[in-house]
Write a protein that holds these residues in place. Structure first.
Motif, mmCIF file in Angstrom:
data_model
loop_
_atom_site.group_PDB
_atom_site.id
_atom_site.type_symbol
_atom_site.label_atom_id
_atom_site.label_comp_id
_atom_site.label_asym_id
_atom_site.label_seq_id
_atom_site.Cartn_x
_atom_site.Cartn_y
_atom_site.Cartn_z
ATOM 1 N N PHE A 55 0.825 -1.202 0.000
ATOM 2 C CA PHE A 55 0.000 0.000 0.000
ATOM 3 C C PHE A 55 0.858 1.251 0.000
ATOM 4 O O PHE A 55 0.578 2.204 -0.739
ATOM 5 C CB PHE A 55 -0.956 0.036 1.201
ATOM 6 N N THR A 56 1.894 1.281 0.816
ATOM 7 C CA THR A 56 2.779 2.448 0.875
ATOM 8 C C THR A 56 3.361 2.734 -0.507
ATOM 9 O O THR A 56 3.359 3.879 -0.968
ATOM 10 C CB THR A 56 3.909 2.210 1.900
ATOM 11 N N LEU A 57 3.827 1.704 -1.193
ATOM 12 C CA LEU A 57 4.396 1.876 -2.532
ATOM 13 C C LEU A 57 3.338 2.290 -3.552
ATOM 14 O O LEU A 57 3.606 3.108 -4.440
ATOM 15 C CB LEU A 57 5.093 0.592 -2.982
ATOM 16 N N ALA A 58 2.130 1.748 -3.437
ATOM 17 C CA ALA A 58 1.048 2.095 -4.371
ATOM 18 C C ALA A 58 0.683 3.572 -4.252
ATOM 19 O O ALA A 58 0.473 4.253 -5.269
ATOM 20 C CB ALA A 58 -0.171 1.216 -4.116
ATOM 21 N N LEU A 59 0.628 4.089 -3.028
ATOM 22 C CA LEU A 59 0.306 5.503 -2.834
ATOM 23 C C LEU A 59 1.434 6.392 -3.357
ATOM 24 O O LEU A 59 1.180 7.403 -4.026
ATOM 25 C CB LEU A 59 0.021 5.789 -1.358
ATOM 26 N N GLN A 64 3.352 10.151 -7.583
ATOM 27 C CA GLN A 64 4.448 10.464 -8.510
ATOM 28 C C GLN A 64 3.960 10.474 -9.954
ATOM 29 O O GLN A 64 4.400 11.305 -10.749
ATOM 30 C CB GLN A 64 5.576 9.454 -8.366
ATOM 31 N N ASN A 65 3.058 9.561 -10.301
ATOM 32 C CA ASN A 65 2.584 9.467 -11.678
ATOM 33 C C ASN A 65 1.591 10.565 -12.051
ATOM 34 O O ASN A 65 1.460 10.897 -13.221
ATOM 35 C CB ASN A 65 1.953 8.100 -11.932
ATOM 36 N N LYS A 149 -4.678 -5.439 -5.354
ATOM 37 C CA LYS A 149 -4.297 -4.352 -6.262
ATOM 38 C C LYS A 149 -5.519 -3.540 -6.677
ATOM 39 O O LYS A 149 -5.478 -2.307 -6.699
ATOM 40 C CB LYS A 149 -3.588 -4.895 -7.494
ATOM 41 N N GLU A 150 -6.626 -4.215 -6.986
ATOM 42 C CA GLU A 150 -7.852 -3.505 -7.364
ATOM 43 C C GLU A 150 -8.357 -2.630 -6.215
ATOM 44 O O GLU A 150 -8.761 -1.482 -6.412
ATOM 45 C CB GLU A 150 -8.927 -4.509 -7.768
ATOM 46 N N ILE A 151 -8.323 -3.155 -5.008
ATOM 47 C CA ILE A 151 -8.749 -2.383 -3.832
ATOM 48 C C ILE A 151 -7.815 -1.196 -3.618
ATOM 49 O O ILE A 151 -8.262 -0.069 -3.392
ATOM 50 C CB ILE A 151 -8.789 -3.288 -2.584
ATOM 51 N N ILE A 155 -8.595 2.856 -3.432
ATOM 52 C CA ILE A 155 -8.329 3.614 -2.204
ATOM 53 C C ILE A 155 -7.297 4.718 -2.455
ATOM 54 O O ILE A 155 -7.482 5.856 -2.008
ATOM 55 C CB ILE A 155 -7.873 2.685 -1.063
ATOM 56 N N THR A 156 -6.224 4.407 -3.163
ATOM 57 C CA THR A 156 -5.200 5.430 -3.415
ATOM 58 C C THR A 156 -5.769 6.568 -4.272
ATOM 59 O O THR A 156 -5.438 7.735 -4.038
ATOM 60 C CB THR A 156 -3.938 4.844 -4.074
#
Length: 167
Positions: A55-59, A64-65, A149-151, A155-156
């Motif tokens: 989650f930390t990396l996904a946010l 960044q993107n 990943k979908e969740i 959320i992010t």
């Protein structure tokens, strides 16, 4: 004929000037240069290894993107921190023989957002999303990773919208 060209040039100038502050992520002008995402610890009763790191990396990746902010490890203008407070699977519907026909994986994350440049934007809020799946299947391996990943994608994006897009 010269009047017509002048008119079209003037109209084009007005139409193009309206596009100056629009961008495709929906954010306005961000009055910050850096952001940091602190580690979101997993405090849920049911522990799934690695979801805190993911989650930390996904946010971090999403911000960044979708912005031109620079990621820093400390002292960021914008700070995201919090914890995973719930990770659970619950039956949603049952069959005639008392079996689960459909299950739901739910993840809830508490987020604290701090904006050093504009303190009125600060918030603490819980974000939650879920993924339904058939009761005859088990979420393990790649199907579990895809569901998480979908969740996390949802959320992010909700966190991004709340903190930067103001939707």
């Amino acid at each position: 004929m010269k009047k017509i060209y002048s008119f079209f040039a003037l109209m084009s100038l007005f139409m193009l000037s309206g596009c100056g502050v629009y961008n495709f992520t929906g954010t306005g002008k961000i009055d910050a240069e850096t952001f940091q995402v602190n580690f979101f610890q997993n405090n849920a009763d049911l522990i799934e290894p690695g979801i805190d790191r993911d989650f930390t990396l996904a946010l971090q990746d999403l911000i960044q993107n979708q912005t031109n902010l620079n990621l820093v490890s400390s002292g960021g203008d914008l700070t995201y921190e919090g914890e995973i407070v719930d990770y659970r699977t619950t039956p949603m519907t049952a069959t005639a023989d008392q079996q689960a026909a459909q299950n739901r994986l739910t993840i809830r994350i508490n987020v604290r957002f701090t904006n050093k440049k504009k303190e009125t934007d600060d918030f603490e809020k819980t974000f939650e999303f879920y993924k339904d799946y058939p009761g005859t299947t088990q979420l393990v391996g790649s199907s579990l990773n895809a569901a998480i990943k979908e969740i996390y994608d949802r959320i992010t994006q909700d966190i991004f919208n709340e903190s930067l897009a103001k939707w």
